[in-house]
Design a protein around this motif. Sequence first.
Motif, PDB file in Angstrom:
ATOM      1  N   ARG A  48       0.839  -1.206   0.000  1.00  0.00           N
ATOM      2  CA  ARG A  48       0.000   0.000   0.000  1.00  0.00           C
ATOM      3  C   ARG A  48       0.873   1.254   0.000  1.00  0.00           C
ATOM      4  N   SER A  49       2.038   1.162   0.713  1.00  0.00           N
ATOM      5  CA  SER A  49       2.983   2.280   0.705  1.00  0.00           C
ATOM      6  C   SER A  49       3.370   2.633  -0.724  1.00  0.00           C
ATOM      7  N   GLN A  50       3.629   1.595  -1.496  1.00  0.00           N
ATOM      8  CA  GLN A  50       4.049   1.842  -2.878  1.00  0.00           C
ATOM      9  C   GLN A  50       2.943   2.487  -3.696  1.00  0.00           C
ATOM     10  N   VAL A  51       1.712   2.008  -3.463  1.00  0.00           N
ATOM     11  CA  VAL A  51       0.585   2.613  -4.158  1.00  0.00           C
ATOM     12  C   VAL A  51       0.486   4.094  -3.801  1.00  0.00           C
ATOM     13  N   ARG A  52       0.647   4.383  -2.512  1.00  0.00           N
ATOM     14  CA  ARG A  52       0.567   5.777  -2.068  1.00  0.00           C
ATOM     15  C   ARG A  52       1.680   6.602  -2.707  1.00  0.00           C
ATOM     16  N   ALA A  53       2.893   6.022  -2.694  1.00  0.00           N
ATOM     17  CA  ALA A  53       4.027   6.756  -3.241  1.00  0.00           C
ATOM     18  C   ALA A  53       3.771   7.116  -4.708  1.00  0.00           C
ATOM     19  N   ASN A  54       3.108   6.230  -5.435  1.00  0.00           N
ATOM     20  CA  ASN A  54       2.978   6.441  -6.878  1.00  0.00           C
ATOM     21  C   ASN A  54       1.712   7.177  -7.309  1.00  0.00           C
ATOM     22  N   MET A 107       9.959  18.490  -1.566  1.00  0.00           N
ATOM     23  CA  MET A 107      10.646  17.513  -2.415  1.00  0.00           C
ATOM     24  C   MET A 107      10.384  16.063  -1.997  1.00  0.00           C
ATOM     25  N   LEU A 108      10.031  15.900  -0.721  1.00  0.00           N
ATOM     26  CA  LEU A 108       9.975  14.566  -0.136  1.00  0.00           C
ATOM     27  C   LEU A 108       9.193  13.525  -0.958  1.00  0.00           C
ATOM     28  N   PRO A 109       7.915  13.781  -1.334  1.00  0.00           N
ATOM     29  CA  PRO A 109       7.172  12.750  -2.078  1.00  0.00           C
ATOM     30  C   PRO A 109       7.808  12.461  -3.433  1.00  0.00           C
ATOM     31  N   ALA A 110       8.354  13.500  -4.071  1.00  0.00           N
ATOM     32  CA  ALA A 110       8.978  13.306  -5.380  1.00  0.00           C
ATOM     33  C   ALA A 110      10.180  12.380  -5.240  1.00  0.00           C
ATOM     34  N   PHE A 166       1.166  18.268  -4.345  1.00  0.00           N
ATOM     35  CA  PHE A 166       1.063  18.234  -5.814  1.00  0.00           C
ATOM     36  C   PHE A 166       2.355  17.844  -6.512  1.00  0.00           C
ATOM     37  N   ILE A 167       3.487  17.827  -5.784  1.00  0.00           N
ATOM     38  CA  ILE A 167       4.770  17.663  -6.467  1.00  0.00           C
ATOM     39  C   ILE A 167       4.881  16.327  -7.186  1.00  0.00           C
ATOM     40  N   GLY A 168       4.285  15.302  -6.597  1.00  0.00           N
ATOM     41  CA  GLY A 168       4.394  13.982  -7.230  1.00  0.00           C
ATOM     42  C   GLY A 168       3.366  13.793  -8.352  1.00  0.00           C
ATOM     43  N   GLU A 169       2.639  14.864  -8.680  1.00  0.00           N
ATOM     44  CA  GLU A 169       1.543  14.799  -9.660  1.00  0.00           C
ATOM     45  C   GLU A 169       0.690  13.569  -9.413  1.00  0.00           C
ATOM     46  N   PRO A 170       0.092  13.527  -8.181  1.00  0.00           N
ATOM     47  CA  PRO A 170      -0.661  12.335  -7.815  1.00  0.00           C
ATOM     48  C   PRO A 170      -1.929  12.214  -8.651  1.00  0.00           C
ATOM     49  N   LEU A 181      -6.236  28.300  -3.501  1.00  0.00           N
ATOM     50  CA  LEU A 181      -4.989  27.725  -3.980  1.00  0.00           C
ATOM     51  C   LEU A 181      -5.176  26.255  -4.325  1.00  0.00           C
ATOM     52  N   LEU A 182      -5.828  25.561  -3.389  1.00  0.00           N
ATOM     53  CA  LEU A 182      -6.015  24.130  -3.550  1.00  0.00           C
ATOM     54  C   LEU A 182      -6.820  23.824  -4.815  1.00  0.00           C
ATOM     55  N   PHE A 183      -7.926  24.550  -4.986  1.00  0.00           N
ATOM     56  CA  PHE A 183      -8.784  24.252  -6.127  1.00  0.00           C
ATOM     57  C   PHE A 183      -8.170  24.715  -7.442  1.00  0.00           C
ATOM     58  N   ASP A 184      -7.409  25.835  -7.367  1.00  0.00           N
ATOM     59  CA  ASP A 184      -6.716  26.300  -8.571  1.00  0.00           C
ATOM     60  C   ASP A 184      -5.747  25.251  -9.092  1.00  0.00           C
ATOM     61  N   LEU A 185      -4.883  24.790  -8.170  1.00  0.00           N
ATOM     62  CA  LEU A 185      -3.868  23.812  -8.546  1.00  0.00           C
ATOM     63  C   LEU A 185      -4.530  22.536  -9.031  1.00  0.00           C
ATOM     64  N   ASN A 186      -5.604  22.175  -8.335  1.00  0.00           N
ATOM     65  CA  ASN A 186      -6.309  20.955  -8.671  1.00  0.00           C
ATOM     66  C   ASN A 186      -6.839  21.022 -10.109  1.00  0.00           C
ATOM     67  N   GLU A 187      -7.360  22.190 -10.427  1.00  0.00           N
ATOM     68  CA  GLU A 187      -7.931  22.374 -11.756  1.00  0.00           C
ATOM     69  C   GLU A 187      -6.832  22.333 -12.809  1.00  0.00           C
ATOM     70  N   GLN A 188      -5.729  23.057 -12.511  1.00  0.00           N
ATOM     71  CA  GLN A 188      -4.612  23.097 -13.456  1.00  0.00           C
ATOM     72  C   GLN A 188      -4.084  21.701 -13.768  1.00  0.00           C
ATOM     73  N   LEU A 189      -3.984  20.876 -12.711  1.00  0.00           N
ATOM     74  CA  LEU A 189      -3.334  19.589 -12.887  1.00  0.00           C
ATOM     75  C   LEU A 189      -4.339  18.462 -13.108  1.00  0.00           C
ATOM     76  N   GLY A 190      -5.600  18.772 -12.979  1.00  0.00           N
ATOM     77  CA  GLY A 190      -6.632  17.768 -13.225  1.00  0.00           C
ATOM     78  C   GLY A 190      -6.609  16.613 -12.254  1.00  0.00           C
ATOM     79  N   THR A 191      -6.263  16.888 -11.010  1.00  0.00           N
ATOM     80  CA  THR A 191      -6.168  15.839 -10.009  1.00  0.00           C
ATOM     81  C   THR A 191      -7.542  15.521  -9.431  1.00  0.00           C
ATOM     82  N   THR A 192      -7.761  14.244  -9.131  1.00  0.00           N
ATOM     83  CA  THR A 192      -8.969  13.864  -8.413  1.00  0.00           C
ATOM     84  C   THR A 192      -8.800  14.299  -6.960  1.00  0.00           C
TER      85      THR A 192
END
Lengths: 851, 249
Positions: free
Chosen positions: B88-94, B116-119, B165-169, B192-203
């Motif tokens: 599950r850790s790996q799933v989270r990381a990716n 930088m940590l998640p990246a 957002f750094i890991g483009e989850p 900020l949160l919703f802006d970035l979310n929209e830009q990157l299309g994250t769920t």
Amino acid sequence: MTSSNNIWYKQSLRLLDHELRRGELTIIFLAIVLAVATVFSLTGFSGQIKHAIVANSTNTIAADRVFGGNGPIDDKFITKSESLNLNVAQKVATDSMVFFGDNMLLSEIDAVSTNYPLRGELKIQRAINGVEEVVGGPARGELWVERSLLSRLGVEIGDTVEIGVAPLKIAGIITNIPDRSYRFLVAGPTILMNVDDLPATDIVQPGSRMWHSYLFAGEPTAIETFEEWIKPQVNDTQRWYDAKRAQNRLSTTLGSAERFLSLASMLGIVLAAVAVAVASRRYGQRHQSVVAVFRALGASISHVRKLYCLHWTLLSVISIAAGLLLGYVLLFMGANAIEEYLSLDDSPLTFTPFITAIVTGLLCAVAFAIHPIKSLIHTSPLSVIRGFSAAKDVQFGWHQLIPLVALLALLLMFSGDIIMSFSLLAGGLLVSIILLGLGRLVMNAGRSVGTKAGKSWHLALANLKRRANENSVQLVSFTIAIKLLLLITVMKTSIIDEWQAQFPEDTPNQYLVNITEEQIAPLTQFTEENDIPHRGFFAVYRGRLTSINGEQTIRIKDNQEDKLANEADKDKENKEKEPEGRRGMGRELGLTWLNDVPQQNKILEGQWWQKDDKTPQVSVESGVAERLDIKLGDELAFNIGGREITASVTSLREVNWKTRQLNFIMIFNQSVLADFPATSISAWNVAPEKKDAFYQLIGQYPTISMIDFDNIMKQLNQMIEQVTIAIELILVLVVLAGSLVLVAQVQASMEERERELAILRTLGAKGSLLRNSILFEFVALGGIAGLMASIGMEIGVFFLQTQTFDMTGSFHFSYWLVGILSGAGFVGLIGMLSCYRLLNLTSVTLIRRTM
Amino acid sequence: MKVHSEVEAESILKVSSLTKSVQLEDKTLALLQPTDLTVNNGETIAIVGSSGSGKTTLLSILAGLDLPTSGEVYLKNHALHQLNEEQRSQVRANHVGFIFQQFLLINSLTALENVMLPAELANIDEAEQRGKALLEKVGLGDRLDHYPSQLSGGEQQRVAIARAFIGEPDILFADEPTGNLDTKTGLHITELLFDLNEQLGTTLVLVTHDPKLAARCQRQVEMDSGVLTQASENSVYVSNENSTVANVG
């Protein structure tokens, strides 16, 4: 996808770098440094001293074998040794006065033959900063002296001083004596003179205390032949020994001193380990969120494990390295401090202190931190949502076995003695439990008192009680440290004064030895003219108890005596004789005759003789009689100067040894000893204003040795001073370690304290109330430690007074005050310093941080 | 890793018959009643509910931090309920990003290092450049080397957003992201949160009790005593016949 191979490595270094710089690892770092530095400097120092004294000297007896006795050797021994082609050198050692003008000094006189030493090197300098040369014994008319004699007697090289009645010229300074006695702390400086000059001094009188050594050296086979021949002929007051035996005795003595110091420093190391344990628990707690975030963001357990293993390993390595460096500095300072007595220049630092110190550091870093680190690594990622487990009370469980085993291993490493280590550990635990219980009681009592005291005190004592578990560790450590410091102070300042004060006014302070028959009359006249109290002159004969009821006495190996024996070449060298016969004294005795029962002696059994009774009789001191199983009517045989005498025991006496008067174990009636030549001794009480006249008198009789009791006390005080410096240094380390534990604990409770302060602030508590409540908490903690330490000190002093000094116990309440105040002050200060940040937070910050 | 064939291409998260209960001394306490939920790719969804309703429990299972007592969870076609902690850790990381109420920045790392940590954990090259760019984006370009303790609450949460957002989850879980902030700062963070979310299309799966914040999501579901009900659909969205369903068991 797996996390990259070296990311954990980078992250670990990054974390370490930042945390070191932000001071978050300081406590752990300092604790390990302290433990390593203490161990390194002590092990290194004692090792070097041992090496310098024992191993480094090529020969500690200046020969292959030494024969020692109270009188000159039988000529047949010399003849035999010559027939075996052995070299023989002579050395006669005694204590005597040296005079220079009005100055006089009791010194150790070693009269040697010119071929001395047979092994090892005697080195001297002929000028103060002259070249060192290797020499044999001094020529006739010349003296070589230890450097300290120059300043103490106010003389220079080239001056002529008097030993007894002989004028002798100081021709050089001794820099190395191969068979040095290491009595330098208790005896005067050593003087080497030519043995042929000895008769001219007149200090050799019948009954004088002289130790004659005959040094033999030669081919190993010849030596062995000689040894086989001579051994059966050595009696129980004579010694036959080789370098190894002398060294063994010396290293045993050094070994026990070393062990004592090591064990004292163990306290510091154990505390340092506790500090590591406390700090690493807090470290584990503080890092829970880090690990949880790492895990939530997808780091694997192995990633986290590698990260923290490296982190902790590097921290340990850095701390151990810093500890070694600090230890080296301490070692260097120690070597400088004793340079005057003993040069350590030629003693190399071995690997042992390095290894011991590194193992100590690793044990501290690993064993005391493994549990918190292990549970840290297994922090659940779910904690990011659920929150983090708060600091729990210390749980008892298997995981505590590791630090306990580590502690035992540390103790073992130092003492090298399993039983001692176990008993120390058990004893330590027991003492801690007792102190814990006591501390709890006092803290509880304080809690109820606090309710009645002011608000700050109320809060402070409530907090103290609530944190009783954490506080008890500090309580125990501070109590022990303060107790030992108090004990030393009381010892230094009070006990000896009190001991001296309890003697009656006419207690002797000057002992005169080696008085000839003709000198008694003028001396008596002087005491009468100057009104000097004394109990007369006692003729002294040196003799050996040879048999009891016809049964030969032998020297029975007495373990305790053997352990306590601290002279390498004198006194109590053990014999390898078969234990056939009765237990004897094992040494020569000072014998005397008297017509009347001495004052303060009490006849317990039998009766004292009539003055003109010619039957040979002896009165025996009751303690010795009991030890040797001597009864009334027993026939005791003595050897005095080669002649045998026999007397029957007609009384047993109780002697009051506390009086400082001259006392004798064996007293005869006059007719037994009258024919033997003897010198006398006498004990005087010379008032300070009469000292000048007294010294003038002694100056006229240079063969008399004067032992100045006041001077001895002064020397004893100096010795205690020197010894206590060493102990105090170690106690400073203990206090440091205790402070580390305190700071670590305070840091561990920081979040909780913040929360409490925030709540109190919100409820409208004033800043001064909060500050005081924190201050008082530490003050109370220190005060309680001081109080318990004072009680402990008083118990210790009581035992010292009644057991060691044989005096009645007394209280030292002024020191209680010192103990309590210093404890309260010191712990209060350290506590306030460690809460500095907390107290400086504004209430807004405080509330915002904790809400 | 198992891929569930029935999961439609556009759904990123699918939960069926999920329950969670804990064993107390002598009785079982049900935290989640049987629950079904599907979240589509790029969707924003708010789980609302009062304290103790079970919304955080649901979030931790959805994100693979915790395991359900029964039922199935598929995240990006990974059957989380069948995976162990390490997997599950790996799933989270990716695939997963997080934003927490308490920010949970690592105090001994700088703002940039935190981001930088998640990246780094996901083995992404150029973690540093990406981190710097993101911090620039959240307005902290000049605070890269500051430690969390040197930042205000709002700034810390901005760092946390950059980190998320750094890991483009593929999917971002936010647990009361404005809960520790004042209203004004909270609004900034929300933007900020919703802006970035929209830009990157994250769920985005967001847990909150703040109705205003919830209203920014396309869809809201409500937790009440372990029962999930559909509260509203802000931008009418129906996945299939029993779309966002709360099934009272």
